[in-house]
Design an enzyme around this catalytic site. Sequence first.
Site, short mmCIF file in Angstrom:
data_model
loop_
_atom_site.label_atom_id
_atom_site.label_comp_id
_atom_site.label_asym_id
_atom_site.label_seq_id
_atom_site.Cartn_x
_atom_site.Cartn_y
_atom_site.Cartn_z
N ASP A 77 0.81 -1.47 0.01
CA ASP A 77 0.06 -0.11 0.15
C ASP A 77 0.63 1.44 -0.32
OD1 ASP A 77 -2.36 -0.69 -0.29
OD2 ASP A 77 -2.64 -1.23 1.57
N LYS A 99 -3.93 3.42 -2.48
CA LYS A 99 -4.41 4.43 -3.07
C LYS A 99 -4.69 5.52 -1.88
CE LYS A 99 -8.18 0.85 -3.03
NZ LYS A 99 -6.86 -0.09 -3.13
N MET A 212 -8.64 8.36 9.01
CA MET A 212 -8.32 9.29 7.82
C MET A 212 -9.87 10.43 7.57
SD MET A 212 -9.16 5.33 6.13
CE MET A 212 -9.84 4.73 7.20
#
Length: 299
Positions: A77, A99, A212
Amino acid sequence: MRAQSNPLLLKWYNAFMRLSNRALSPLVQHASDVHLPLRGECRAGQVYLVGAGSGDAELLTLKAARLLRQADAVVYDRLVGDDVLALIPHRSERYYVGKARGHHSVPQAEIGELMVKLAREGKSVVRLKGGDPSVFARMGEELDALAAAQIPAAIVPGITAASAAAASMGIPLTDRGHAQQLRFVTAQLCREDGTPDWTSLARKDETLVFYMGLSKVSAICQGLRQAGLPDEWPIMLVANASQPEQQSLVASLASMPEKLAAHPLPSPCLIVVGSVVQRVATTPVALASEFISPQEITP
């Protein structure tokens, strides 16, 4: 009379201790001679969902480090630290599937297909995910894809960002005098109604950790205040927790949006809400990583 109370006795005491240490040193096993209990190997045709931790390679688990050294292929990632990636041998295949907010370089379904393809080729595969693979990391979707293809999988936990951020700032996530509960919340507001249950979150006896959520700080502060938390309730932002570029911002629910606008932080950023944040300025402990000198802005 205690040796420490007399300079002459103290001198003889220290000399005796030095001689004793020299005499006993051959009998003591040095750290360099200790063999860590690493065992096992990556199995061909199997996928390992491995937590890369918070970015500091020294916070990686021993099992994760071993699997990285043994795997035929590593699918990793965006939030995996460079020091962790450096552990992957040159012979291993690497596949970046990171991402970023608003941009998915590889769709989730394709990540599942890639892992299945590599495993069916007889390769041992490490799916390397930032933090802990079971905390807001789509591990369930990837397990489902592997199970549908009848590919065996194993899970290796990692240090999640909440633990790393709290440790690097020298505070507990729970404390008998501050918080008896701990809740991890995704700040993506992806529920059907698009809004968290602020009333259930606005408690003074727990610590809230939002993942996030850098772009939603204002909404979080407003939602918690409207649900009953006082304007002066502490909140802390920690960006790049446990890494050399770590930065932090401490303020109140009322003042944090303005402070963040004046002092922008990079992503990834963790949000901690609760009275444990008050300990940031009072806890006399060293940072978890010696090389970190976080930029901290207090109210």
